[in-house]
Design a protein around this motif. Structure first.
Motif, mmCIF file in Angstrom:
data_model
loop_
_atom_site.group_PDB
_atom_site.id
_atom_site.type_symbol
_atom_site.label_atom_id
_atom_site.label_comp_id
_atom_site.label_asym_id
_atom_site.label_seq_id
_atom_site.Cartn_x
_atom_site.Cartn_y
_atom_site.Cartn_z
ATOM 1 N N ALA A 1 32.226 -6.176 -36.314
ATOM 2 C CA ALA A 1 32.383 -7.249 -37.063
ATOM 3 C C ALA A 1 31.585 -8.435 -36.482
ATOM 4 C CB ALA A 1 33.805 -7.711 -37.260
ATOM 5 N N LEU A 2 31.958 -8.741 -34.864
ATOM 6 C CA LEU A 2 30.981 -9.436 -34.213
ATOM 7 C C LEU A 2 29.408 -9.450 -34.281
ATOM 8 C CD1 LEU A 2 33.364 -9.639 -31.133
ATOM 9 C CD2 LEU A 2 32.809 -11.801 -32.819
ATOM 10 N N LEU A 3 29.047 -8.176 -34.347
ATOM 11 C CA LEU A 3 27.551 -7.832 -34.551
ATOM 12 C C LEU A 3 27.020 -8.124 -35.816
ATOM 13 C CD1 LEU A 3 27.410 -4.891 -32.103
ATOM 14 C CD2 LEU A 3 26.819 -7.063 -31.438
ATOM 15 N N SER A 4 27.868 -7.977 -36.787
ATOM 16 C CA SER A 4 27.356 -8.237 -38.126
ATOM 17 C C SER A 4 27.154 -9.650 -38.772
ATOM 18 C CB SER A 4 28.444 -7.474 -39.142
ATOM 19 O OG SER A 4 29.607 -8.477 -39.186
ATOM 20 N N ASP A 5 27.438 -10.504 -37.816
ATOM 21 C CA ASP A 5 27.261 -11.991 -37.850
ATOM 22 C C ASP A 5 25.875 -12.100 -37.301
ATOM 23 O OD1 ASP A 5 26.857 -14.701 -38.507
ATOM 24 O OD2 ASP A 5 28.773 -14.949 -37.529
ATOM 25 N N PHE A 6 24.574 -12.296 -37.726
ATOM 26 C CA PHE A 6 23.464 -12.159 -37.077
ATOM 27 C C PHE A 6 23.066 -13.611 -36.641
ATOM 28 C CE2 PHE A 6 22.729 -8.864 -40.040
ATOM 29 C CZ PHE A 6 22.779 -7.515 -39.084
ATOM 30 N N GLU A 7 23.637 -14.676 -37.165
ATOM 31 C CA GLU A 7 23.533 -16.025 -37.024
ATOM 32 C C GLU A 7 24.717 -16.424 -35.902
ATOM 33 O OE1 GLU A 7 20.912 -17.815 -37.942
ATOM 34 O OE2 GLU A 7 20.302 -15.872 -38.811
ATOM 35 N N GLY A 8 25.539 -15.533 -35.603
ATOM 36 C CA GLY A 8 26.845 -15.950 -34.775
ATOM 37 C C GLY A 8 26.263 -16.080 -33.245
ATOM 38 N N VAL A 9 27.353 -16.732 -32.684
ATOM 39 C CA VAL A 9 27.045 -16.838 -31.205
ATOM 40 C C VAL A 9 27.140 -15.517 -30.334
ATOM 41 C CG1 VAL A 9 29.570 -17.227 -30.717
ATOM 42 C CG2 VAL A 9 27.954 -18.349 -29.081
ATOM 43 N N VAL A 10 27.875 -14.535 -30.762
ATOM 44 C CA VAL A 10 27.900 -13.500 -30.097
ATOM 45 C C VAL A 10 26.369 -12.685 -30.142
ATOM 46 C CG1 VAL A 10 28.696 -11.065 -29.857
ATOM 47 C CG2 VAL A 10 30.482 -13.073 -30.314
ATOM 48 N N VAL A 11 25.903 -12.540 -31.338
ATOM 49 C CA VAL A 11 24.317 -11.891 -31.429
ATOM 50 C C VAL A 11 23.295 -12.975 -30.588
ATOM 51 C CG1 VAL A 11 22.715 -11.347 -32.988
ATOM 52 C CG2 VAL A 11 25.001 -10.884 -33.589
ATOM 53 N N GLN A 12 23.523 -14.236 -30.685
ATOM 54 C CA GLN A 12 22.724 -14.977 -30.013
ATOM 55 C C GLN A 12 22.723 -14.806 -28.610
ATOM 56 O OE1 GLN A 12 23.004 -19.136 -30.963
ATOM 57 N NE2 GLN A 12 23.607 -18.588 -33.338
ATOM 58 N N LEU A 13 23.919 -14.934 -27.857
ATOM 59 C CA LEU A 13 24.230 -14.516 -26.526
ATOM 60 C C LEU A 13 23.644 -13.076 -26.077
ATOM 61 C CD1 LEU A 13 25.854 -15.169 -23.956
ATOM 62 C CD2 LEU A 13 27.768 -14.446 -25.030
ATOM 63 N N LEU A 14 23.925 -12.133 -26.849
ATOM 64 C CA LEU A 14 23.448 -10.747 -26.849
ATOM 65 C C LEU A 14 21.785 -10.807 -26.525
ATOM 66 C CD1 LEU A 14 26.017 -8.548 -28.401
ATOM 67 C CD2 LEU A 14 25.641 -8.636 -25.739
ATOM 68 N N GLN A 15 21.119 -11.467 -27.468
ATOM 69 C CA GLN A 15 19.670 -11.502 -27.799
ATOM 70 C C GLN A 15 19.315 -12.285 -26.414
ATOM 71 O OE1 GLN A 15 19.208 -13.315 -31.901
ATOM 72 N NE2 GLN A 15 19.072 -11.110 -32.429
ATOM 73 N N LYS A 16 20.009 -13.344 -25.924
ATOM 74 C CA LYS A 16 19.407 -13.878 -24.749
ATOM 75 C C LYS A 16 19.663 -13.010 -23.461
ATOM 76 C CE LYS A 16 19.665 -19.012 -25.462
ATOM 77 N NZ LYS A 16 18.370 -19.318 -25.105
ATOM 78 N N LEU A 17 20.308 -12.165 -23.618
ATOM 79 C CA LEU A 17 20.530 -11.479 -22.236
ATOM 80 C C LEU A 17 19.815 -10.207 -22.557
ATOM 81 C CD1 LEU A 17 24.413 -11.631 -21.876
ATOM 82 C CD2 LEU A 17 22.703 -12.579 -20.424
ATOM 83 N N ASP A 18 18.833 -10.126 -23.690
ATOM 84 C CA ASP A 18 17.970 -8.794 -23.902
ATOM 85 C C ASP A 18 18.770 -7.597 -24.303
ATOM 86 O OD1 ASP A 18 15.687 -10.517 -23.547
ATOM 87 O OD2 ASP A 18 15.504 -10.212 -21.424
ATOM 88 N N VAL A 19 19.816 -7.689 -24.830
ATOM 89 C CA VAL A 19 20.544 -6.387 -25.388
ATOM 90 C C VAL A 19 20.042 -6.192 -26.861
ATOM 91 C CG1 VAL A 19 22.745 -5.818 -26.100
ATOM 92 C CG2 VAL A 19 22.652 -6.663 -23.987
ATOM 93 N N SER A 20 19.801 -5.071 -27.160
ATOM 94 C CA SER A 20 19.557 -4.419 -28.463
ATOM 95 C C SER A 20 20.896 -4.599 -29.206
ATOM 96 C CB SER A 20 18.834 -3.027 -28.398
ATOM 97 O OG SER A 20 18.566 -2.517 -29.667
ATOM 98 N N VAL A 21 20.747 -5.420 -30.140
ATOM 99 C CA VAL A 21 22.091 -5.475 -30.830
ATOM 100 C C VAL A 21 21.980 -4.389 -32.048
ATOM 101 C CG1 VAL A 21 23.133 -6.815 -32.669
ATOM 102 C CG2 VAL A 21 22.332 -8.087 -30.693
#
Length: 156
Positions: free
Chosen positions: A37-57
């Motif tokens: 559910a957290l990963l399904s919100d592409f504009e959400g803070v969790v996805v942004q955080l993971l992208q900043k950390l170079d994690v493949s969502v």
């Protein structure tokens, strides 16, 4: 646990996790449903955080989806209940909010809790190139001085 202490977006995320459990015919809502559910919100803070950390969502979501597909199934029409696994994460999210001096539990607290307690998604989370210090540092950069001090902090 007071549901009024969760932000509107974190409540929406928990509702999405519940819906995912029902769609997959899982009798319990687990940490895996929450992570999806957290990963399904592409504009959400969790996805942004993971992208900043170079994690493949996408890879993270795919691995979590595999885990969900292996969970016990029941009649899809029956109501799913919150499993002990998710209860542990929700309790830890309260501690995360307190640590960050926030009044309300937001999605970043839910994610920090997922990374900090032993739960179904721990093997997946532990395989990521992240640690608590990196998470908190990037989260601080994303949030700035913004706090979860209302039920709708994203719009205040």
């Amino acid at each position: 646990m007071d549901p009024n202490k969760f932000t509107q977006r974190s409540q929406e995320t928990l509702n999405t996790a519940s819906q995912l459990a029902r769609e997959h015919g899982n009798p319990e809502i687990t940490s895996a449903h929450l992570l999806l559910a957290l990963l399904s919100d592409f504009e959400g803070v969790v996805v942004q955080l993971l992208q900043k950390l170079d994690v493949s969502v996408g890879s993270l979501a795919a691995n979590t989806e595999v885990l969900v597909s292996k969970l016990p199934q029941t009649d899809a029409s029956s109501q799913s209940s919150v499993g002990a696994d998710l209860q542990k994460v929700l309790k830890a999210s309260i501690t995360e909010a307190q640590y960050l001096k926030d009044e309300y539990i937001s999605r970043e607290h839910l994610f920090l809790a997922l990374t900090g307690v032993e739960c179904q998604v721990s093997p997946i989370i532990n395989s990521l190139p992240i640690n608590r210090a990196k998470l908190l540092s990037e989260l601080s950069a994303l949030r700035g001085s913004h706090k979860s001090d209302s039920s709708d902090p994203e719009n205040s």
